[in-house]
Design a protein around this motif. Sequence first.
Motif, PDB file in Angstrom:
ATOM      1  N   GLY A 101       0.818  -1.212   0.000  1.00  0.00           N
ATOM      2  CA  GLY A 101       0.000   0.000   0.000  1.00  0.00           C
ATOM      3  C   GLY A 101       0.845   1.251   0.000  1.00  0.00           C
ATOM      4  O   GLY A 101       0.541   2.231  -0.706  1.00  0.00           O
ATOM      5  N   GLY A 102       1.932   1.253   0.767  1.00  0.00           N
ATOM      6  CA  GLY A 102       2.811   2.417   0.815  1.00  0.00           C
ATOM      7  C   GLY A 102       3.435   2.728  -0.537  1.00  0.00           C
ATOM      8  O   GLY A 102       3.593   3.895  -0.920  1.00  0.00           O
ATOM      9  N   ILE A 103       3.783   1.691  -1.278  1.00  0.00           N
ATOM     10  CA  ILE A 103       4.360   1.895  -2.615  1.00  0.00           C
ATOM     11  C   ILE A 103       3.343   2.564  -3.541  1.00  0.00           C
ATOM     12  O   ILE A 103       3.667   3.512  -4.276  1.00  0.00           O
ATOM     13  CB  ILE A 103       4.826   0.549  -3.204  1.00  0.00           C
ATOM     14  CG1 ILE A 103       6.042   0.027  -2.421  1.00  0.00           C
ATOM     15  CG2 ILE A 103       5.173   0.696  -4.687  1.00  0.00           C
ATOM     16  CD1 ILE A 103       6.502  -1.351  -2.831  1.00  0.00           C
ATOM     17  N   LEU A 104       2.094   2.081  -3.518  1.00  0.00           N
ATOM     18  CA  LEU A 104       1.052   2.680  -4.366  1.00  0.00           C
ATOM     19  C   LEU A 104       0.820   4.142  -3.989  1.00  0.00           C
ATOM     20  O   LEU A 104       0.664   5.004  -4.866  1.00  0.00           O
ATOM     21  CB  LEU A 104      -0.249   1.893  -4.231  1.00  0.00           C
ATOM     22  CG  LEU A 104      -0.269   0.476  -4.815  1.00  0.00           C
ATOM     23  CD1 LEU A 104      -1.597  -0.213  -4.496  1.00  0.00           C
ATOM     24  CD2 LEU A 104      -0.051   0.511  -6.319  1.00  0.00           C
ATOM     25  N   ILE A 105       0.798   4.431  -2.688  1.00  0.00           N
ATOM     26  CA  ILE A 105       0.586   5.812  -2.239  1.00  0.00           C
ATOM     27  C   ILE A 105       1.705   6.720  -2.744  1.00  0.00           C
ATOM     28  O   ILE A 105       1.459   7.833  -3.232  1.00  0.00           O
ATOM     29  CB  ILE A 105       0.503   5.870  -0.702  1.00  0.00           C
ATOM     30  CG1 ILE A 105      -0.767   5.176  -0.211  1.00  0.00           C
ATOM     31  CG2 ILE A 105       0.524   7.318  -0.207  1.00  0.00           C
ATOM     32  CD1 ILE A 105      -0.798   4.943   1.284  1.00  0.00           C
TER      33      ILE A 105
END
Length: 494
Positions: A101-105
């Motif tokens: 999720g952090g990568i997508l954000i």
Amino acid sequence: MSKINRQKIVDSVPQTGFFGHPKGLSTLFFTEFWERFSYYGMRAILVFYMYYEVSKGGLGIDKNLALSIMSIYGSLVYMSGIIGGWLADRIFGSSKAVFYGGILIMFGHIALAVPGSVAMFFVSMVLIVLGTGMLKPNVSSAVGELYSEKDERRDAGFTIYYMSINLGAFLSPLIVGSIANFHIGFGIAAVGMFFGLLVFSLTKKKNLGLAGTMIANPMSPAEKKKTFTIFGVAVIIIAALCAVLIPKGLLTFASFINIVTFLGILIPTIYFVVMYRSPKTTAVERSRIIAYIPIFIAAVMFWAIQEQGSTILASFADTRTQLHFAGIVIKPAWFQSLNPLFIIIFAPVFAWIWVKLGKRQPTIPQKFSLSLLFAGLSFLVILIPAYFGGSDSLVSPMWLVLSYLIVVFGELCMSPVGLSATTKLAPAAFSAQTMSLWFLASAAAQALNAQVVKFYTPETEMAYFGVIGGASIVLGIILLVLAPKIQGYMKGIR
């Protein structure tokens, strides 16, 4: 996840090392700090970016439409927690969900940093919506895994964790909002998320133990094949419908907003029904689900008011507030730092109160009723300058300061308590998904706000704040009366 596995997770985590709390709380604290820094930095300027003229660096979107889009954006961010919770519970666990999720954000913020592109704006929305849905509920769920069910540090631990959210949310609007160029501001948000990923990756093995690694309700190979097939077909159908409906003008901003509003109510309802009827849910867990329903409704009412801090009150700060005050030129985005600032100041006070009171503290439903009373009062306060000054004059920024302060008292009675209550009341087979359900309260609130904000104008100001504030107070009184009954359904959970 069985109780045995839950205890195994607790035993794997160093139980001291961060202000008397499990050491893993520090990893989740700083991961969430940087994620919220990136999100609230972006959010502080996003509504202005949408409705400012192109000549001022904005997209030139109609102001009322921008306010509705902002609410829908917030709704989708929290609604996507369904996906994140499901992936964690069924496929790869909370820890991997947080990382992915952090990568997508991060890439979502990078897309926003591309100048003057409406297309990149919508690409960023998709990335940030999906990424936050994966990260946000699973970080909170991992916090709950650090403590045993009867550990009296839980509420205080969630309050400390909640401070990480607000430290990031406090600093980012001040930094990002002070920068004249929107896209540099969005770039700073991307850097913030990068630091969050770095902290999580470097410290999770040592500090978190097994927290976030267990898959609560793993899928069989046959289930995976069936699910991925359905998902693939659904994506193709949605893409085909968009390709046909958008050129014909049948799928517009207005119709999309209506669809999301409908889903904001429908999805939580389906969730409650599925969890209640599941054969994996025990009789005690069903009783707790019943108790969770009025708490959820109260949360929707509260967040419907609180989340207007980034829409209606942001617009109020930009157009109705005197921004030259005490020799300082105030940036409208700076008001977004008030809420987290007050939480940073008062969260330790509330945490101390709950610990000091121990078993004598108000029950969960009583705390929620208090939050609704404070939320309603925060809107009624705005009536005062409108009543005396009318809709044409600029009002003192201190009225906004007072409104944000009052709603924070309500937030501290609800949000950290609600996070803790969710981990306690969640059925074992739906642990991460129940945390997603908690965030669906905010999704439902903002989906409703997408419709409600259309009724706000300077001329309707008094009626707008009065009706919404009054409704919250009435609901708070009803919940207070029903609190003993709701407590009984919780089957020993306080």
